[in-house]
Design a protein around this motif. Sequence first.
Motif, PDB file in Angstrom:
ATOM      1  N   VAL A  88       0.871  -1.168   0.000  1.00  0.00           N
ATOM      2  CA  VAL A  88       0.000   0.000   0.000  1.00  0.00           C
ATOM      3  C   VAL A  88       0.908   1.218   0.000  1.00  0.00           C
ATOM      4  CG1 VAL A  88      -0.221   0.056   2.520  1.00  0.00           C
ATOM      5  CG2 VAL A  88      -1.998   1.082   1.117  1.00  0.00           C
ATOM      6  N   PRO A 151      -4.913  -9.419   2.422  1.00  0.00           N
ATOM      7  CA  PRO A 151      -4.762  -7.969   2.279  1.00  0.00           C
ATOM      8  C   PRO A 151      -4.569  -7.604   0.806  1.00  0.00           C
ATOM      9  CG  PRO A 151      -2.711  -8.930   3.009  1.00  0.00           C
ATOM     10  CD  PRO A 151      -3.700 -10.058   2.909  1.00  0.00           C
ATOM     11  N   ALA A 153      -4.219  -3.846  -1.802  1.00  0.00           N
ATOM     12  CA  ALA A 153      -4.330  -2.406  -2.003  1.00  0.00           C
ATOM     13  C   ALA A 153      -5.561  -2.146  -2.864  1.00  0.00           C
ATOM     14  CB  ALA A 153      -3.072  -1.872  -2.684  1.00  0.00           C
ATOM     15  N   LEU A 160      -5.875   0.177   2.265  1.00  0.00           N
ATOM     16  CA  LEU A 160      -5.648  -1.266   2.241  1.00  0.00           C
ATOM     17  C   LEU A 160      -6.921  -1.957   2.693  1.00  0.00           C
ATOM     18  CD1 LEU A 160      -3.455  -3.573   1.974  1.00  0.00           C
ATOM     19  CD2 LEU A 160      -3.297  -3.432   4.457  1.00  0.00           C
TER      20      LEU A 160
END
Length: 188
Positions: A88, A151, A153, A160
Motif C-alpha cells: 500500500v 490484504p 491495495a 488497504l
Amino acid sequence: MFRSNLPFKKISLLAATCGGLLVSLATLSQAGGPPPQQGKPVSQPAATPAANEEPVSQPTPAASPSPRGMPSTTTDAPPRFPMPSARVTPAEGMVVIKLVNSTNAVINYQIVGVTPQRTLGEQSEILLKTIQVPITLTYQRPDGGLLLVRPQATAMPGMLQVSFGATTDLGTDTKSLEIQEDGKVILN
C-alpha cells in the motif's frame, strides 16, 4: 528320514548371508563420506540487509546424479524474511484500512498501541481512517477458529482492504498483520 539335503541348505544359507553382507559393505564404501565442503567457512556473521533492501533468493544448483544414477533433489532454503503479502502506498505516512469480515464468526482486532481491542461482527466491515504507519494489527476469533487473511491495495491511494475468511488449513492461519513504513504488508 532323508537328510542328504540338510548340509547343502546350511551352506546356501551361510553363502546368502555372507553375500548380503558383502553387498552392504560395497554399497557403504561407494557412498563415501560426508559431501565435500564448498567454499571457505565463514568466520564472521553475514551483514544484515538494510531496511529498504528486498531479500534475494540464491539460484538453486542443477541436480547432479547420485552414485546410484538417480538425480538428487535439492531444496531452496526458506527466505530469511517473509515476503510481502501486499503493498500500500501511504499518503503522508498515513493509511486507511478497510476490514471486511466474510465469516459467520465475530473477530476481535486491535491496532497495537493505537486502539483498544475491538470487535468486528459477523458478515460486516469497518473503515479505520488515518492510521500512521508502521502499524501492527492483531486479530483472532474468540471461538478459536482459523482465519484466512487476504490484504490488498485498493484503487484509492493509501487504502488497504483486509478481508477475513474462514479456513481449516492451519498453514494459512495468521494472527497479525504488519504495515511497514514503506507500505509492505507482512502477515504473521
